[in-house]
Design an enzyme around this catalytic site. Sequence first.
Site, mmCIF file in Angstrom:
data_model
loop_
_atom_site.group_PDB
_atom_site.id
_atom_site.type_symbol
_atom_site.label_atom_id
_atom_site.label_comp_id
_atom_site.label_asym_id
_atom_site.label_seq_id
_atom_site.Cartn_x
_atom_site.Cartn_y
_atom_site.Cartn_z
ATOM 1 N N GLY A 43 0.794 -1.233 0.000
ATOM 2 C CA GLY A 43 0.000 0.000 0.000
ATOM 3 C C GLY A 43 0.819 1.271 0.000
ATOM 4 N N CYS A 73 -5.117 -9.599 -4.092
ATOM 5 C CA CYS A 73 -4.507 -8.397 -3.545
ATOM 6 C C CYS A 73 -5.161 -7.220 -4.252
ATOM 7 C CB CYS A 73 -3.006 -8.424 -3.814
ATOM 8 S SG CYS A 73 -2.223 -6.858 -3.437
ATOM 9 N N ASN A 74 -5.852 -6.418 -3.480
ATOM 10 C CA ASN A 74 -6.562 -5.271 -4.054
ATOM 11 C C ASN A 74 -5.579 -4.248 -4.625
ATOM 12 O OD1 ASN A 74 -9.650 -5.360 -2.966
ATOM 13 N ND2 ASN A 74 -8.276 -6.339 -1.530
ATOM 14 N N THR A 75 -4.452 -4.063 -3.912
ATOM 15 C CA THR A 75 -3.515 -3.001 -4.290
ATOM 16 C C THR A 75 -2.920 -3.256 -5.677
ATOM 17 O OG1 THR A 75 -3.039 -2.758 -1.942
ATOM 18 C CG2 THR A 75 -1.516 -1.701 -3.466
ATOM 19 N N CYS A 183 -9.150 -4.419 1.232
ATOM 20 C CA CYS A 183 -7.783 -4.926 1.351
ATOM 21 C C CYS A 183 -7.947 -6.285 2.000
ATOM 22 C CB CYS A 183 -6.939 -4.012 2.231
ATOM 23 S SG CYS A 183 -5.371 -4.762 2.733
ATOM 24 N N THR A 184 -7.270 -7.283 1.461
ATOM 25 C CA THR A 184 -7.514 -8.650 1.932
ATOM 26 C C THR A 184 -7.067 -8.889 3.375
ATOM 27 O OG1 THR A 184 -5.433 -9.300 0.923
ATOM 28 C CG2 THR A 184 -7.439 -9.664 -0.363
ATOM 29 N N HIS A 185 -6.284 -7.972 3.919
ATOM 30 C CA HIS A 185 -5.917 -8.108 5.331
ATOM 31 C C HIS A 185 -7.064 -7.700 6.263
ATOM 32 C CE1 HIS A 185 -1.829 -8.224 3.674
ATOM 33 N NE2 HIS A 185 -1.432 -8.691 4.845
HETATM 34 N N1 DGL Z 1 -3.562 -7.188 1.151
HETATM 35 C C1 DGL Z 1 -3.240 -6.365 0.032
HETATM 36 C C2 DGL Z 1 -4.465 -5.715 -0.544
HETATM 37 O O1 DGL Z 1 -5.481 -6.376 -0.643
HETATM 38 C C3 DGL Z 1 -2.019 -5.489 0.176
HETATM 39 C C4 DGL Z 1 -1.740 -4.941 1.532
HETATM 40 C C5 DGL Z 1 -0.385 -4.261 1.650
HETATM 41 O O2 DGL Z 1 0.635 -4.959 1.582
HETATM 42 O O3 DGL Z 1 -0.343 -3.030 1.833
HETATM 43 O O4 DGL Z 1 -4.460 -4.592 -0.951
#
Ligand code: DGL
Length: 265
Positions: A43, A73-75, A183-185
Amino acid sequence: MKNCPIGIFDSGVGGLSVFAELIKLLPDENYIYFGDTLNLPYGAKTQAQLIDITSTIFDFFKTQNVKAVVMACNTTSAAAYDALKDKYNFKIYPIVQRAAKQIANENHKKIGIFATQATINSHAYKREIQKYSPNTEVFELACPKWVSIVENNLQNTPESIKDIKLQLDLMLKNNVEKIVLGCTHYPYLLNILKKFAPENMFINPAKYFAQDIYQDLKQNDLISDKKFFEPKFFVSSNPEQFMLSSKLFYNVQNAEEISITIIPA
Ligand code: DGL
């Protein structure tokens, strides 16, 4: 071709929240998961860096003879998919574009997006949702601390809870009906978020995304007709921390460290 592996990647454990949904619908596939823990957080990276990282990961998956790559991963979906989508001969599924289309179909009046800074900078969610639902108002908010909270297993510290509530309060000022965990986290933080707002307010795009991938593989006759049981996990650094932080969505027992991504400083 149909028995070739499916590659799936994210910057770390986040993509396991997508993997967990995918294996519910497609349990027999031959999966290769890559967590780019050396380069997280994505990000905070520029678009050029994200394109560079993603193409290196795609090149790795090419060596594994994959039939498809799931951008969990959305980013990177927001920042790198457009630049790379026509350069490989396997299917590429980007979470933002695939999930936003289905979220748009729900025709919400006001919707919030929590995502990384790079995803918010790209306005990809807003653009993709409004492509299909032009009257939906979309409010975007970056949550820069949340990825490291999840990767370091710090969900329950007072500082983390304070930051999560702060961001949520900011978003709720817009009177949104739903908030996309873009964001997948972030689904790892649902236990905290739901203390301060109803759980059904939060949309986990992984659920829509997995369904979409399943349909697409089926239509293209690409669902494996063999049973593969053991997914393979690779990370670019610190497999121990990855295994420790993975537990909520998938208990990774074995992760191999590989060096595949070198980003210029
Ligand atoms: N989990 C990822 C996403 O969906 C990236 C998060 C990151 O590393 O900043 O965007």
